[in-house]
Design a protein around this motif. Structure first.
Motif, PDB file in Angstrom:
ATOM      1  N   THR A  51       0.844  -1.193   0.000  1.00  0.00           N
ATOM      2  CA  THR A  51       0.000   0.000   0.000  1.00  0.00           C
ATOM      3  C   THR A  51       0.881   1.246   0.000  1.00  0.00           C
ATOM      4  N   VAL A  52       0.291   2.382  -0.329  1.00  0.00           N
ATOM      5  CA  VAL A  52       1.014   3.652  -0.295  1.00  0.00           C
ATOM      6  C   VAL A  52       1.543   3.908   1.115  1.00  0.00           C
ATOM      7  N   GLU A  53       0.710   3.655   2.121  1.00  0.00           N
ATOM      8  CA  GLU A  53       1.114   3.875   3.514  1.00  0.00           C
ATOM      9  C   GLU A  53       2.343   3.032   3.868  1.00  0.00           C
ATOM     10  N   GLN A  54       2.352   1.764   3.457  1.00  0.00           N
ATOM     11  CA  GLN A  54       3.499   0.894   3.721  1.00  0.00           C
ATOM     12  C   GLN A  54       4.725   1.345   2.939  1.00  0.00           C
ATOM     13  N   ALA A  55       4.536   1.738   1.681  1.00  0.00           N
ATOM     14  CA  ALA A  55       5.659   2.141   0.834  1.00  0.00           C
ATOM     15  C   ALA A  55       6.399   3.352   1.402  1.00  0.00           C
ATOM     16  N   LYS A  56       5.668   4.266   2.020  1.00  0.00           N
ATOM     17  CA  LYS A  56       6.295   5.468   2.589  1.00  0.00           C
ATOM     18  C   LYS A  56       7.254   5.136   3.724  1.00  0.00           C
ATOM     19  N   SER A  57       7.066   3.986   4.381  1.00  0.00           N
ATOM     20  CA  SER A  57       7.930   3.634   5.503  1.00  0.00           C
ATOM     21  C   SER A  57       9.049   2.662   5.120  1.00  0.00           C
ATOM     22  N   LEU A  58       9.094   2.224   3.873  1.00  0.00           N
ATOM     23  CA  LEU A  58      10.135   1.294   3.434  1.00  0.00           C
ATOM     24  C   LEU A  58      11.457   2.020   3.184  1.00  0.00           C
ATOM     25  N   ASP A  60      14.958   3.138   1.191  1.00  0.00           N
ATOM     26  CA  ASP A  60      15.265   3.619  -0.157  1.00  0.00           C
ATOM     27  C   ASP A  60      15.648   2.434  -1.039  1.00  0.00           C
ATOM     28  N   ASP A  61      15.197   2.430  -2.273  1.00  0.00           N
ATOM     29  CA  ASP A  61      15.465   1.400  -3.282  1.00  0.00           C
ATOM     30  C   ASP A  61      14.735   0.083  -3.033  1.00  0.00           C
ATOM     31  N   ALA A  62      13.802   0.037  -2.074  1.00  0.00           N
ATOM     32  CA  ALA A  62      13.004  -1.176  -1.868  1.00  0.00           C
ATOM     33  C   ALA A  62      12.080  -1.364  -3.067  1.00  0.00           C
ATOM     34  N   VAL A 108      -4.657   0.494 -11.919  1.00  0.00           N
ATOM     35  CA  VAL A 108      -3.364   0.080 -12.453  1.00  0.00           C
ATOM     36  C   VAL A 108      -2.547  -0.612 -11.376  1.00  0.00           C
ATOM     37  N   GLU A 109      -1.608  -1.400 -11.826  1.00  0.00           N
ATOM     38  CA  GLU A 109      -0.625  -1.996 -10.933  1.00  0.00           C
ATOM     39  C   GLU A 109       0.731  -1.501 -11.393  1.00  0.00           C
ATOM     40  N   ILE A 110       1.458  -0.874 -10.471  1.00  0.00           N
ATOM     41  CA  ILE A 110       2.785  -0.369 -10.814  1.00  0.00           C
ATOM     42  C   ILE A 110       3.831  -1.104  -9.979  1.00  0.00           C
ATOM     43  N   GLN A 111       4.974  -1.312 -10.593  1.00  0.00           N
ATOM     44  CA  GLN A 111       6.109  -1.910  -9.907  1.00  0.00           C
ATOM     45  C   GLN A 111       7.278  -0.958 -10.051  1.00  0.00           C
ATOM     46  N   GLY A 112       8.019  -0.802  -8.976  1.00  0.00           N
ATOM     47  CA  GLY A 112       9.159   0.086  -9.031  1.00  0.00           C
ATOM     48  C   GLY A 112       9.901   0.138  -7.717  1.00  0.00           C
ATOM     49  N   GLU A 113      10.785   1.130  -7.609  1.00  0.00           N
ATOM     50  CA  GLU A 113      11.633   1.286  -6.439  1.00  0.00           C
ATOM     51  C   GLU A 113      11.227   2.516  -5.648  1.00  0.00           C
ATOM     52  N   VAL A 114      11.299   2.388  -4.331  1.00  0.00           N
ATOM     53  CA  VAL A 114      11.070   3.526  -3.450  1.00  0.00           C
ATOM     54  C   VAL A 114      12.257   4.472  -3.617  1.00  0.00           C
ATOM     55  N   ASP A 115      11.965   5.749  -3.819  1.00  0.00           N
ATOM     56  CA  ASP A 115      13.005   6.764  -3.976  1.00  0.00           C
ATOM     57  C   ASP A 115      12.822   7.787  -2.862  1.00  0.00           C
ATOM     58  N   LYS A 116      13.680   7.699  -1.827  1.00  0.00           N
ATOM     59  CA  LYS A 116      13.580   8.605  -0.679  1.00  0.00           C
ATOM     60  C   LYS A 116      14.604   9.715  -0.803  1.00  0.00           C
ATOM     61  N   TRP A 118      15.478  13.752   1.188  1.00  0.00           N
ATOM     62  CA  TRP A 118      15.454  14.282   2.547  1.00  0.00           C
ATOM     63  C   TRP A 118      14.037  14.494   3.077  1.00  0.00           C
ATOM     64  N   ASN A 119      13.165  15.020   2.250  1.00  0.00           N
ATOM     65  CA  ASN A 119      11.826  15.346   2.743  1.00  0.00           C
ATOM     66  C   ASN A 119      10.705  14.807   1.859  1.00  0.00           C
ATOM     67  N   SER A 120      10.983  13.814   1.021  1.00  0.00           N
ATOM     68  CA  SER A 120       9.936  13.265   0.163  1.00  0.00           C
ATOM     69  C   SER A 120      10.189  11.793  -0.138  1.00  0.00           C
ATOM     70  N   VAL A 121       9.118  11.122  -0.469  1.00  0.00           N
ATOM     71  CA  VAL A 121       9.178   9.713  -0.883  1.00  0.00           C
ATOM     72  C   VAL A 121       8.347   9.592  -2.141  1.00  0.00           C
ATOM     73  N   GLU A 122       8.895   8.956  -3.163  1.00  0.00           N
ATOM     74  CA  GLU A 122       8.142   8.674  -4.377  1.00  0.00           C
ATOM     75  C   GLU A 122       8.557   7.316  -4.911  1.00  0.00           C
ATOM     76  N   ILE A 123       7.849   6.843  -5.916  1.00  0.00           N
ATOM     77  CA  ILE A 123       8.153   5.558  -6.544  1.00  0.00           C
ATOM     78  C   ILE A 123       8.693   5.820  -7.944  1.00  0.00           C
ATOM     79  N   ASP A 124       9.845   5.236  -8.244  1.00  0.00           N
ATOM     80  CA  ASP A 124      10.412   5.270  -9.585  1.00  0.00           C
ATOM     81  C   ASP A 124       9.862   4.037 -10.300  1.00  0.00           C
ATOM     82  N   VAL A 125       8.865   4.248 -11.149  1.00  0.00           N
ATOM     83  CA  VAL A 125       8.120   3.143 -11.772  1.00  0.00           C
ATOM     84  C   VAL A 125       8.947   2.485 -12.874  1.00  0.00           C
ATOM     85  N   LYS A 126       9.015   1.162 -12.816  1.00  0.00           N
ATOM     86  CA  LYS A 126       9.711   0.372 -13.828  1.00  0.00           C
ATOM     87  C   LYS A 126       8.729  -0.362 -14.738  1.00  0.00           C
ATOM     88  N   GLN A 127       7.486  -0.598 -14.232  1.00  0.00           N
ATOM     89  CA  GLN A 127       6.476  -1.269 -15.049  1.00  0.00           C
ATOM     90  C   GLN A 127       5.103  -0.814 -14.593  1.00  0.00           C
TER      91      GLN A 127
END
Length: 133
Positions: A51-58, A60-62, A108-116, A118-127
């Motif tokens: 989930t988005v909530e879980q992804a924010k706590s993972l 970097d690069d997960a 949609v279903e997206i797969q990618g890496e967590v990109d953390k 200093w003050n933000s978290v986003e997903i670098d989508v690979k698929q």
């Protein structure tokens, strides 16, 4: 001279399919424009959905798989992704659309890496794949 002309013609003919192979696709919603992308890739089981909530706590690069909707285009390759637990920004390069057009109503279903940062978290989508309802 004839050999040079013949070689130039062969190179031109062989490179034409490369340009013709690109397909159209991308996000179709607020702030959208048409993008060019490539096609192909793995299709199969994607593992556990995060989930988005879980992804924010993972860390970097997960590696994550998220399921939800893309609700808005923020810039050239940045979008707002939403699921039942919240929203976060995702970075989707043009080549990742693979000819698929997505609207805010599509799941949609997206797969990618967590990109953390200093003050933000986003997903670098690979698929990215549209999920059938």
């Amino acid at each position: 001279m004839k050999k040079t002309l013949a070689m130039a013609a062969i190179v031109a003919l062989m490179s034409a399919p490369v340009f013709a192979a690109n397909t159209q696709g991308g996000f179709s919603g607020p702030g959208s424009t048409t993008t060019t992308s490539q096609s192909g890739g793995f299709v199969g089981p994607n593992g556990t959905v995060t989930t988005v909530e879980q992804a924010k706590s993972l860390r970097d690069d997960a590696w994550v798989t998220l399921r939800g909707t893309i609700v808005e285009r923020l810039s050239d390759d940045r979008y707002t992704f939403k699921d039942a637990t919240g929203t976060m920004n995702v970075d989707i390069d043009h080549k990742r659309w693979n000819g698929v057009t997505i609207t805010p109503q599509d799941v949609v279903e997206i797969q990618g890496e967590v990109d953390k940062d200093w003050n933000s978290v986003e997903i670098d989508v690979k698929q990215i794949n549209k999920v059938s309802k």
